[in-house]
Design a protein around this motif. Sequence first.
Motif, PDB file in Angstrom:
ATOM      1  N   GLN A  19     -20.109 106.393  64.074  1.00  0.00           N
ATOM      2  CA  GLN A  19     -20.879 105.286  64.630  1.00  0.00           C
ATOM      3  C   GLN A  19     -21.804 105.785  65.737  1.00  0.00           C
ATOM      4  O   GLN A  19     -22.958 105.373  65.825  1.00  0.00           O
ATOM      5  CB  GLN A  19     -19.950 104.195  65.155  1.00  0.00           C
ATOM      6  CG  GLN A  19     -19.237 103.441  64.057  1.00  0.00           C
ATOM      7  CD  GLN A  19     -18.187 102.486  64.585  1.00  0.00           C
ATOM      8  OE1 GLN A  19     -17.707 102.611  65.709  1.00  0.00           O
ATOM      9  NE2 GLN A  19     -17.811 101.520  63.761  1.00  0.00           N
ATOM     10  N   ARG A  23     -25.949 105.634  65.894  1.00  0.00           N
ATOM     11  CA  ARG A  23     -26.719 105.077  67.013  1.00  0.00           C
ATOM     12  C   ARG A  23     -27.739 106.088  67.525  1.00  0.00           C
ATOM     13  O   ARG A  23     -28.890 105.747  67.780  1.00  0.00           O
ATOM     14  CB  ARG A  23     -25.780 104.666  68.142  1.00  0.00           C
ATOM     15  CG  ARG A  23     -25.058 103.362  67.900  1.00  0.00           C
ATOM     16  CD  ARG A  23     -24.356 102.878  69.144  1.00  0.00           C
ATOM     17  NE  ARG A  23     -23.347 103.793  69.623  1.00  0.00           N
ATOM     18  CZ  ARG A  23     -22.070 103.781  69.253  1.00  0.00           C
ATOM     19  NH1 ARG A  23     -21.656 102.890  68.388  1.00  0.00           N
ATOM     20  NH2 ARG A  23     -21.212 104.646  69.739  1.00  0.00           N
ATOM     21  N   ARG A  26     -30.666 106.400  65.041  1.00  0.00           N
ATOM     22  CA  ARG A  26     -31.584 105.263  65.106  1.00  0.00           C
ATOM     23  C   ARG A  26     -32.414 105.305  66.379  1.00  0.00           C
ATOM     24  O   ARG A  26     -33.583 104.970  66.387  1.00  0.00           O
ATOM     25  CB  ARG A  26     -30.809 103.944  65.037  1.00  0.00           C
ATOM     26  CG  ARG A  26     -30.315 103.604  63.660  1.00  0.00           C
ATOM     27  CD  ARG A  26     -29.816 102.178  63.602  1.00  0.00           C
ATOM     28  NE  ARG A  26     -28.834 101.863  64.625  1.00  0.00           N
ATOM     29  CZ  ARG A  26     -27.521 102.043  64.498  1.00  0.00           C
ATOM     30  NH1 ARG A  26     -27.027 102.544  63.398  1.00  0.00           N
ATOM     31  NH2 ARG A  26     -26.701 101.717  65.462  1.00  0.00           N
ATOM     32  N   GLN A  27     -31.804 105.728  67.482  1.00  0.00           N
ATOM     33  CA  GLN A  27     -32.496 105.704  68.763  1.00  0.00           C
ATOM     34  C   GLN A  27     -33.496 106.836  68.914  1.00  0.00           C
ATOM     35  O   GLN A  27     -34.610 106.628  69.364  1.00  0.00           O
ATOM     36  CB  GLN A  27     -31.461 105.785  69.888  1.00  0.00           C
ATOM     37  CG  GLN A  27     -32.065 105.750  71.275  1.00  0.00           C
ATOM     38  CD  GLN A  27     -31.002 105.776  72.348  1.00  0.00           C
ATOM     39  OE1 GLN A  27     -29.823 105.671  72.066  1.00  0.00           O
ATOM     40  NE2 GLN A  27     -31.417 105.936  73.575  1.00  0.00           N
ATOM     41  N   GLU A  41     -34.325 101.291  68.199  1.00  0.00           N
ATOM     42  CA  GLU A  41     -33.572 100.177  67.618  1.00  0.00           C
ATOM     43  C   GLU A  41     -32.373  99.873  68.503  1.00  0.00           C
ATOM     44  O   GLU A  41     -31.573 100.770  68.780  1.00  0.00           O
ATOM     45  CB  GLU A  41     -33.040 100.540  66.232  1.00  0.00           C
ATOM     46  CG  GLU A  41     -34.090 100.642  65.167  1.00  0.00           C
ATOM     47  CD  GLU A  41     -33.451 100.920  63.815  1.00  0.00           C
ATOM     48  OE1 GLU A  41     -32.549 101.767  63.741  1.00  0.00           O
ATOM     49  OE2 GLU A  41     -33.866 100.287  62.846  1.00  0.00           O
ATOM     50  N   PRO A  43     -28.641  98.598  69.485  1.00  0.00           N
ATOM     51  CA  PRO A  43     -27.374  98.504  68.747  1.00  0.00           C
ATOM     52  C   PRO A  43     -26.954  97.045  68.566  1.00  0.00           C
ATOM     53  O   PRO A  43     -27.273  96.183  69.390  1.00  0.00           O
ATOM     54  CB  PRO A  43     -26.380  99.260  69.629  1.00  0.00           C
ATOM     55  CG  PRO A  43     -26.980  99.280  70.981  1.00  0.00           C
ATOM     56  CD  PRO A  43     -28.467  99.185  70.804  1.00  0.00           C
ATOM     57  N   ASP A  45     -23.678  94.362  67.176  1.00  0.00           N
ATOM     58  CA  ASP A  45     -22.346  94.021  66.666  1.00  0.00           C
ATOM     59  C   ASP A  45     -22.523  92.740  65.864  1.00  0.00           C
ATOM     60  O   ASP A  45     -23.276  91.847  66.268  1.00  0.00           O
ATOM     61  CB  ASP A  45     -21.349  93.759  67.801  1.00  0.00           C
ATOM     62  CG  ASP A  45     -20.982  95.016  68.559  1.00  0.00           C
ATOM     63  OD1 ASP A  45     -21.168  96.124  68.015  1.00  0.00           O
ATOM     64  OD2 ASP A  45     -20.514  94.897  69.709  1.00  0.00           O
ATOM     65  N   ARG A 105     -35.196  95.680  65.340  1.00  0.00           N
ATOM     66  CA  ARG A 105     -33.941  95.850  64.623  1.00  0.00           C
ATOM     67  C   ARG A 105     -33.888  94.825  63.516  1.00  0.00           C
ATOM     68  O   ARG A 105     -34.032  93.630  63.740  1.00  0.00           O
ATOM     69  CB  ARG A 105     -32.743  95.680  65.568  1.00  0.00           C
ATOM     70  CG  ARG A 105     -31.403  95.951  64.911  1.00  0.00           C
ATOM     71  CD  ARG A 105     -31.298  97.414  64.453  1.00  0.00           C
ATOM     72  NE  ARG A 105     -30.174  97.647  63.608  1.00  0.00           N
ATOM     73  CZ  ARG A 105     -28.989  98.086  64.015  1.00  0.00           C
ATOM     74  NH1 ARG A 105     -28.790  98.336  65.284  1.00  0.00           N
ATOM     75  NH2 ARG A 105     -28.024  98.283  63.158  1.00  0.00           N
ATOM     76  N   CYS A 125     -27.596  91.200  76.861  1.00  0.00           N
ATOM     77  CA  CYS A 125     -27.316  91.082  75.428  1.00  0.00           C
ATOM     78  C   CYS A 125     -27.860  89.763  74.894  1.00  0.00           C
ATOM     79  O   CYS A 125     -27.801  88.733  75.560  1.00  0.00           O
ATOM     80  CB  CYS A 125     -25.811  91.140  75.157  1.00  0.00           C
ATOM     81  SG  CYS A 125     -25.095  92.755  75.409  1.00  0.00           S
TER      82      CYS A 125
END
Length: 134
Positions: A19, A23, A26-27, A41, A43, A45, A105, A125
């Motif tokens: 995982q 991440r 993608r970053q 992008e 992250p 959940d 994203r 968030c």
Amino acid sequence: MRQALPHAWLLAEAIEWLQGAGRLQRQFFQLGRSGDLPLWEPPVDMFGNEQAICLLIALPGVAAERMDVRLEQQAVVVRGERSLAGHFAAGTILQLEIPYGRFERRVPLPYDDYRVADMVLQDGCLRLTLERMS
């Protein structure tokens, strides 16, 4: 089965590493892109059942007016920009780990009929609740 339990930590650690690698990929592997294309992008959940899906998207320092949320072809798309804070721009960057610039994203959804039931940006968030229409 009881003998496999002592090795469960190994599987959990391997999943955590995978995982983390995803991440990072993608970053960082999108940083060379230019123009209006996104540079990173955030992250995500995602939790859900047959009636609704809840997404928690990490967007530290992103103002609500600097992002856009859309439902598109069996996916939810979050786009926006995180700007370098004005009071930091005058100094020398000593360490920069939180990504800046344009982001996007796209999260595939298991079904195609959703509506945004709730959207809250709090504590860095974005929490989206999507209700299934059918």
